[in-house]
Design a protein around this motif. Sequence first.
Motif, short mmCIF file in Angstrom:
data_model
loop_
_atom_site.label_atom_id
_atom_site.label_comp_id
_atom_site.label_asym_id
_atom_site.label_seq_id
_atom_site.Cartn_x
_atom_site.Cartn_y
_atom_site.Cartn_z
N LEU A 289 0.85 -1.19 0.00
CA LEU A 289 0.00 0.00 0.00
C LEU A 289 0.89 1.24 0.00
CD1 LEU A 289 -2.52 -1.08 2.82
CD2 LEU A 289 -2.78 -1.38 0.34
N PRO A 290 0.88 2.01 -1.09
CA PRO A 290 1.70 3.23 -1.13
C PRO A 290 1.34 4.16 0.03
CG PRO A 290 0.81 2.73 -3.31
CD PRO A 290 0.13 1.81 -2.35
N ALA A 291 2.34 4.88 0.51
CA ALA A 291 2.13 5.75 1.67
C ALA A 291 1.03 6.79 1.43
CB ALA A 291 3.44 6.44 2.04
N TYR A 292 0.91 7.24 0.17
CA TYR A 292 -0.08 8.29 -0.13
C TYR A 292 -1.40 7.73 -0.65
CZ TYR A 292 3.14 12.29 0.44
OH TYR A 292 3.97 13.25 0.94
N ILE A 293 -1.67 6.48 -0.36
CA ILE A 293 -2.90 5.87 -0.90
C ILE A 293 -4.15 6.43 -0.23
CG2 ILE A 293 -3.01 3.88 0.67
CD1 ILE A 293 -3.77 2.15 -1.74
N GLY A 294 -3.99 6.94 1.00
CA GLY A 294 -5.15 7.50 1.69
C GLY A 294 -5.95 6.44 2.41
N ASN A 295 -7.26 6.41 2.17
CA ASN A 295 -8.12 5.47 2.89
C ASN A 295 -8.03 4.07 2.32
OD1 ASN A 295 -9.04 7.55 4.49
ND2 ASN A 295 -10.71 8.04 3.06
N VAL A 296 -8.05 3.10 3.24
CA VAL A 296 -8.00 1.70 2.84
C VAL A 296 -9.24 1.00 3.40
CG1 VAL A 296 -6.76 -0.47 3.20
CG2 VAL A 296 -5.49 1.63 2.80
N THR A 297 -9.90 0.25 2.54
CA THR A 297 -10.99 -0.61 2.99
C THR A 297 -10.61 -2.05 2.71
OG1 THR A 297 -12.57 1.11 2.40
CG2 THR A 297 -13.46 -1.09 2.81
N LEU A 298 -10.55 -2.81 3.77
CA LEU A 298 -10.17 -4.23 3.67
C LEU A 298 -11.35 -5.06 4.13
CD1 LEU A 298 -7.82 -6.38 3.36
CD2 LEU A 298 -7.46 -6.07 5.82
N SER A 299 -11.79 -5.95 3.26
CA SER A 299 -12.90 -6.81 3.67
C SER A 299 -12.59 -8.24 3.29
CB SER A 299 -14.20 -6.35 2.99
OG SER A 299 -14.06 -6.43 1.60
N GLY A 300 -13.33 -9.16 3.88
CA GLY A 300 -13.13 -10.57 3.56
C GLY A 300 -13.20 -11.44 4.79
N ASP A 301 -12.66 -12.62 4.67
CA ASP A 301 -12.71 -13.61 5.72
C ASP A 301 -11.38 -14.35 5.71
OD1 ASP A 301 -13.37 -15.48 7.57
OD2 ASP A 301 -15.09 -16.31 6.50
N GLY A 302 -10.57 -14.13 6.73
CA GLY A 302 -9.28 -14.79 6.74
C GLY A 302 -8.32 -14.15 7.73
N VAL A 303 -7.06 -14.47 7.56
CA VAL A 303 -6.01 -13.91 8.41
C VAL A 303 -5.09 -13.07 7.53
CG1 VAL A 303 -4.02 -14.43 9.88
CG2 VAL A 303 -6.09 -15.83 10.04
N VAL A 304 -4.94 -11.81 7.90
CA VAL A 304 -4.10 -10.90 7.12
C VAL A 304 -3.05 -10.30 8.06
CG1 VAL A 304 -4.07 -8.77 5.75
CG2 VAL A 304 -6.00 -10.34 5.55
N LEU A 305 -1.79 -10.34 7.64
CA LEU A 305 -0.76 -9.63 8.39
C LEU A 305 -0.61 -8.24 7.79
CD1 LEU A 305 2.08 -12.30 8.82
CD2 LEU A 305 0.08 -11.88 10.27
N ARG A 306 -0.53 -7.26 8.67
CA ARG A 306 -0.31 -5.87 8.26
C ARG A 306 1.04 -5.45 8.83
NH1 ARG A 306 -3.38 -0.73 11.04
NH2 ARG A 306 -2.48 0.89 9.72
N THR A 307 1.92 -4.97 7.97
CA THR A 307 3.23 -4.57 8.49
C THR A 307 3.66 -3.23 7.93
OG1 THR A 307 5.50 -5.32 8.86
CG2 THR A 307 4.56 -5.84 6.74
N TYR A 308 4.45 -2.52 8.71
CA TYR A 308 5.01 -1.24 8.28
C TYR A 308 6.27 -0.95 9.07
CZ TYR A 308 1.70 -0.08 12.05
OH TYR A 308 0.95 -0.08 13.21
#
Length: 310
Positions: A289-308
Amino acid sequence: MYPLKMKPIFKDNLWGGTRLRDEYGKDTPYEITGESWEVASHKNGESTVDGGEHHGKTIAQLTCELKEKLLGDKVYKGDDAKFPLLIKFIDARDNLSVQVHPDDKFAFENENGELGKTEMWYIMDSADDAGIIYGFKEPITKDEFKKSIEDNTLLEYTHFAKCTKGDSFFIPAGTLHAIGKGILIAEIQQNSDTTYRVYDYDRRDANGNPRDLHVDKAVAVTTLAPAGEYKYQDDCTIAECEYFKVEKLDLKGSKEWTVDKSRFEVLIVCEGEAVVNGIKLTKGETVLLPAYIGNVTLSGDGVVLRTYVM
Ligand code: ZN
């Protein structure tokens, strides 16, 4: 700005397996694949953008074009600066060598300006009795450590930690470690490919030769005290250090947030499916996700790792 799905490059390590292709749909050219480098911008491998107007570009190319809009106001330090992270999947059909990585200072001085390597593992799948080597059982001296390597008794001194799917481990530079057979992991690490091997189960390569060991450098950088508490876990944060933070999102339904313009983020789908700003991701896919992407909507069913990066 849109979520950049990444196309990995692959490594045909001799301890690898077929699960990345068979279970994670990876388009690997190899019979046996040990690693897929999902988000990588390193001389030993570069992943590329998969889809959209930036299709086919490397992270380095895109950095020249988008600069802080891609990496973030804090992370972008010039077109030629090193990308800070390396994100992989690792399929260990067999044991990986027992190894250690240097810290920034040692790597810079001894490995041509490389970064050190602090890493974390998220166990995506694990066979019943599988585990990892994680530091020593008891404090050990440099001489004892070196002697145990020479007379093949190292494994009597190392600590074995059993793994279960969903576990996570934090492995700071200097921690002796090895991924055991039957484990599939997501690895988030500093952008470095420097490994000092100390024990390789007496394996031979295709030409019948043992792989090199790097005993002196390993002894110089290894932490001799036991690694202590090896699992880091609260509700959401599964690793946090000066280099990166990793959150585990148990996704059911939808989440929204705004990406901080100071740094990019990466999402790794470890299980199930997700949609991020209209881009569909299946198990084993990774998106930057580019730093200037702004708002993020994440939907679904599962396990997601978010890192920064921190
Ligand atoms: Zn490692």
